[in-house]
Design a protein around this motif. Structure first.
Motif, PDB file in Angstrom:
ATOM      1  N   PHE A  47       0.838  -1.310   0.052  1.00 17.33           N
ATOM      2  CA  PHE A  47       0.022  -0.104   0.015  1.00 17.33           C
ATOM      3  C   PHE A  47       0.810   1.306   0.090  1.00 17.33           C
ATOM      4  CE2 PHE A  47      -3.653   2.936   0.658  1.00 17.33           C
ATOM      5  CZ  PHE A  47      -2.842   3.919   1.293  1.00 17.33           C
ATOM      6  N   GLU A  61       1.273   5.590   3.677  1.00 11.63           N
ATOM      7  CA  GLU A  61       2.449   4.893   4.102  1.00 11.63           C
ATOM      8  C   GLU A  61       2.947   5.671   5.004  1.00 11.63           C
ATOM      9  OE1 GLU A  61       5.284   2.784   4.657  1.00 11.63           O
ATOM     10  OE2 GLU A  61       4.992   3.474   3.231  1.00 11.63           O
ATOM     11  N   THR A 105      -6.298   0.461   3.523  1.00  9.81           N
ATOM     12  CA  THR A 105      -4.915   0.143   2.932  1.00  9.81           C
ATOM     13  C   THR A 105      -5.251  -1.407   2.728  1.00  9.81           C
ATOM     14  OG1 THR A 105      -4.518  -0.672   5.471  1.00  9.81           O
ATOM     15  CG2 THR A 105      -4.019   1.418   4.955  1.00  9.81           C
TER      16      THR A 105
END
Length: 123
Positions: A47, A61, A105
């Motif tokens: 992700f 992230e 995510t």
């Protein structure tokens, strides 16, 4: 059904910038949360960033926070990933994805994927 096409990848020197675009087909684009993932050679797809259907909420992230910005233009059925201060470790194939669920995510919660665009950052 949603089809996604990424563009904007390329070769850039460390510290440089690129803007990725992901254009969708279909009239329901604004109903989908969108995400960007990346996959480096020999590694799992990971992700990078996600944005809610309205564009009002984003998530990143940790390694890209402050460097990457995800945005969307529902009128243009396009989602963007602005990447600044690129590092060699950002080298990967970048994929956009669409999720009918809430912004997530989790890779397996995305319903549609693009074919990917290569980003290479040289040192």
């Amino acid at each position: 059904q949603v089809q996604l096409v990424e563009s904007g990848g390329g070769l850039v020197q460390a510290g440089g910038s690129l803007r990725l675009s992901c254009t969708a087909s279909g009239r329901t684009f604004s109903s989908y949360a969108m995400g960007w993932f990346r996959q480096a050679p020999g590694k799992e797809r990971e992700f990078v960033a996600a944005i809610s259907w309205s564009g009002g909420t984003t998530y990143y992230e940790d390694s890209v926070k402050g460097r990457f910005t995800i945005s969307r233009d529902n009128a243009k059925i396009t989602v963007y990933l602005q990447m600044n201060s690129l590092k060699p470790e950002d080298t990967a194939v970048y994929y956009c994805a669409a999720s009918i669920k809430a912004m997530t995510t989790m890779r397996n919660e995305y319903d549609y994927w693009g074919q990917g665009t290569q980003v290479t950052v040289s040192s």
